[in-house]
Design an enzyme around this catalytic site. Structure first.
Site, PDB file in Angstrom:
ATOM      1  N   GLY A  96      37.952  41.130  33.662  1.00  0.00           N
ATOM      2  CA  GLY A  96      37.404  40.068  33.008  1.00  0.00           C
ATOM      3  C   GLY A  96      36.497  39.203  33.736  1.00  0.00           C
ATOM      4  NE  ARG A  99      32.653  35.725  41.620  1.00  0.00           N
ATOM      5  CZ  ARG A  99      32.161  35.832  42.752  1.00  0.00           C
ATOM      6  NH1 ARG A  99      31.927  34.763  43.692  1.00  0.00           N
ATOM      7  NH2 ARG A  99      31.418  36.990  43.392  1.00  0.00           N
ATOM      8  NE  ARG A 182      24.787  38.403  36.284  1.00  0.00           N
ATOM      9  CZ  ARG A 182      26.142  38.896  36.582  1.00  0.00           C
ATOM     10  NH1 ARG A 182      26.872  38.973  35.481  1.00  0.00           N
ATOM     11  NH2 ARG A 182      26.496  39.285  37.728  1.00  0.00           N
ATOM     12  CG  ASP A 258      34.041  46.010  37.354  1.00  0.00           C
ATOM     13  OD1 ASP A 258      34.430  47.179  37.861  1.00  0.00           O
ATOM     14  OD2 ASP A 258      33.861  45.051  37.730  1.00  0.00           O
ATOM     15  CG  ASP A 268      28.379  42.128  39.683  1.00  0.00           C
ATOM     16  OD1 ASP A 268      28.333  41.587  40.776  1.00  0.00           O
ATOM     17  OD2 ASP A 268      29.542  42.155  38.975  1.00  0.00           O
TER      18      ASP A 268
HETATM   19  P1  AMP Z   1      32.849  41.788  41.163  1.00  0.00           P
HETATM   20  O1  AMP Z   1      33.157  42.582  42.458  1.00  0.00           O
HETATM   21  O2  AMP Z   1      31.780  40.385  41.471  1.00  0.00           O
HETATM   22  O3  AMP Z   1      32.186  42.763  40.320  1.00  0.00           O
HETATM   23  O4  AMP Z   1      34.120  41.252  40.466  1.00  0.00           O
HETATM   24  C1  AMP Z   1      35.149  41.910  40.149  1.00  0.00           C
HETATM   25  C2  AMP Z   1      36.202  41.416  39.568  1.00  0.00           C
HETATM   26  O5  AMP Z   1      36.627  40.110  40.327  1.00  0.00           O
HETATM   27  C3  AMP Z   1      35.768  40.488  38.298  1.00  0.00           C
HETATM   28  O6  AMP Z   1      36.755  40.378  37.371  1.00  0.00           O
HETATM   29  C4  AMP Z   1      35.431  39.161  38.763  1.00  0.00           C
HETATM   30  O7  AMP Z   1      35.512  38.008  37.815  1.00  0.00           O
HETATM   31  C5  AMP Z   1      36.466  38.837  39.917  1.00  0.00           C
HETATM   32  N1  AMP Z   1      36.055  37.988  40.861  1.00  0.00           N
HETATM   33  C6  AMP Z   1      35.251  38.083  41.928  1.00  0.00           C
HETATM   34  N2  AMP Z   1      35.325  37.176  42.747  1.00  0.00           N
HETATM   35  C7  AMP Z   1      36.088  36.300  42.071  1.00  0.00           C
HETATM   36  C8  AMP Z   1      36.600  34.717  42.676  1.00  0.00           C
HETATM   37  N3  AMP Z   1      36.208  34.274  43.658  1.00  0.00           N
HETATM   38  N4  AMP Z   1      37.519  34.317  41.875  1.00  0.00           N
HETATM   39  C9  AMP Z   1      37.871  34.805  40.725  1.00  0.00           C
HETATM   40  N5  AMP Z   1      37.727  36.000  40.184  1.00  0.00           N
HETATM   41  C10 AMP Z   1      36.789  36.848  41.048  1.00  0.00           C
HETATM   42 MG    MG Z   2      31.275  42.649  38.533  1.00  0.00          MG
END
Ligand code: AMP
Ligand code: MG
Length: 491
Positions: A96, A99, A182, A258, A268
């Site tokens: 989910g 952030r 975005r 995701d 992403d």
């Molecule tokens: P991503 O690698 O950007 O696709 O993120 C993977 C997951 O980690 C997603 O659920 C993001 O919302 C969560 N996520 C990444 N960075 C953060 C952060 N700094 N704080 C909270 N959730 C994060």
């Molecule tokens: Mg992501």
């Protein structure tokens, strides 16, 4: 500006909450964290105009509050979206938006519904151990690369703005925080379907599929089997997208389920980067130890992700599991065929060759060239561009990058004999891409407060095929001392 004028340019009443309404089990209404001192770093005026948004409003104090989630337009319901995801092969059933927030959907000038989404807007119930925040460098990287992809005609989410929050964020050291706005045709992901399937709620899965059909593939609703048609449409969109990535040397870096959309848009931009020297084994991401998402593996990983989508959709394909699997497999088999077709056609265009040529003629030529590029560690982007000049009778720039120019000459004689069309090549082989050393330069400067290098890079990559005097440094390969490039994820 009068207050009456202001009210006409705000987003009051313009943001729908369709996802939140139709899929409430997957949407948690939530608010952004307050930002101490919002400052605009970059605004995409042409995208704003296409959304019917007034750039002057967005630059103003209310606009900056809007772009950080601190002013919610009337009628909007910001939500954190639930989704699952296979991350480097292992399933996280509840990822989910940790952030991020979906502010809502807006109808653009062409009548299409577009998500307006914030990244770095604070912790949500999906944040787990994360701080919910984002920093200036990675948000600007997403802005630069997504806009470069768009300018090259590759389907992608867009970037409307990056706003510095004035809040320092701990990433090893303290770095300036930022929120990216975005814009996407939706944020439905393969992981959204994995999430819905895992709930065991058949009606939720069906509603999600109906929502996806209505937003992205309305034609599927008319098919004899709408859910299979949806799956086939996603396969076709991803096969085309992956071919386009490969043809420009784009390495996504974190193709978790995701991070793969149902729409077929690239999403992403974390550890992404473009190839410098051509090598299928290229990995830039610091966390991709095994090379799972190496440049040359990307089509196979896309197929792997689509298989996870198929598993999630099985109950909608057929009541009998065996028959559902057979239908899924038949559809999945289309991915390789469509990917290969799109890639081969794209390669022919990159080489300026006529479409009617037989594959038996073009395939060996392409394979041999890629072998030469790899062996010679040749810069991917500048080579293909210089081949346009070779087609016009000036082979020097192209041949001089090979340690063994004679091997290239032999290849080039066979290629020239086929009558390559240089103008056609120049329309698909970019001069300007967000080169790794230039991206790093722009991000470092912006983090230190100087936005000029960012603007220069955005101007160059905004018209990628149009070679312009004075921009030579944006077309040049990385300096020798730039070294092995590493990118970092999710920061
Ligand atoms: P991503 O690698 O950007 O696709 O993120 C993977 C997951 O980690 C997603 O659920 C993001 O919302 C969560 N996520 C990444 N960075 C953060 C952060 N700094 N704080 C909270 N959730 C994060
Ligand atoms: Mg992501």
């Amino acid at each position: 500006m009068t207050s009456a004028a202001q009210s006409t340019v705000s987003l009051d009443g313009r943001l729908d909450a369709r996802f939140a309404r139709e899929l409430e089990e997957m949407a948690i209404p939530w608010q952004a964290e307050p930002v101490p001192d919002p400052r605009l770093l970059v605004l995409n005026e042409s995208l704003a105009a296409g959304l019917g948004l007034d750039p002057d409003y967005l630059r103003g104090s209310d606009g900056l509050l809007l772009l950080t989630g601190n002013l919610v337009p009337s009628g909007a319901t910001p939500v954190a979206q639930a989704y699952a995801g296979h991350q480097f092969g292992s399933l996280s059933p509840r990822l989910g938006d940790g952030r991020a927030l979906l502010l809502g959907e807006i109808t653009d000038a062409e009548g299409h519904l577009r998500d307006v989404h914030l990244k770095g807007s604070g912790r949500t119930p999906f944040a787990r151990g994360g701080d919910g925040l984002a920093v200036v460098g990675p948000m600007l990287r997403e802005y630069i690369v997504s806009e470069a992809m768009h300018a090259m005609g590759i389907p992608t989410t867009r970037s409307l703005a990056v706003v510095a929050t004035g809040r320092p964020v701990l990433r090893g050291t303290m770095l300036p925080g930022a929120v990216l706005t975005r814009v996407a045709s939706s944020h439905l992901r393969v992981g959204s379907f994995q999430y819905a399937r895992a709930t065991g709620d058949a009606s939720l899965l069906r509603r999600l599929a109906d929502h996806a059909i209505s937003r992205h593939y309305p034609g599927a609703a008319e098919a004899s089997h709408p859910y299979l048609a949806l799956f086939q449409a996603v396969i076709a969109a991803q096969a085309s997208l992956l071919a386009q990535w490969m043809l420009v040397g784009f390495v996504h870096g974190v193709m978790n389920t995701d991070n793969m959309t149902i729409s077929g848009e690239t999403i992403d931009y974390g550890p992404c980067a473009f190839l410098d020297a051509f090598d299928p084994a290229t990995v830039y991401s610091s966390i991709d130890d095994t090379g799972r998402y190496a440049y040359g593996n990307q089509p196979v990983m896309a197929e792997w992700n689509l298989t996870r989508l198929a598993e999630s959709l099985l109950p909608l394909f057929h009541d009998e599991q065996e028959q559902a699997v057979a239908l899924a497999q038949e559809a999945l088999a289309g991915f390789r065929r469509q990917y290969s077709g799109a890639w081969s056609a794209g390669m022919r265009t990159k080489l300026g060759l006529p479409d009617h040529l037989d594959d038996d003629v073009t395939s060996p030529l392409v394979d041999e060239l890629l072998g030469l590029l790899q062996a010679g560690e040749v810069d991917h982007t500048s080579f293909f561009r210089s081949l346009g000049a070779a087609a016009r009778g000036n082979p020097e720039a192209a041949r001089s990058v090979f340690p063994d120019p004679a091997a290239f000459d032999a290849w080039a004689r066979r290629w020239s004999a086929l009558g390559p069309d240089a103008d056609r090549m120049d329309r698909v082989n970019p001069v300007y891409i967000p080169r790794n050393h230039l991206v790093e330069e722009a991000l470092a400067a912006a983090t230190a407060g100087d936005l000029d290098p960012l603007q220069g890079l955005l101007d160059a990559v905004g018209s990628p095929y149009d070679e312009r005097p004075g921009l030579e440094r944006y077309a040049a390969a990385a300096p020798e001392d730039f070294g092995a490039y590493r990118t970092f994820c999710g920061t």
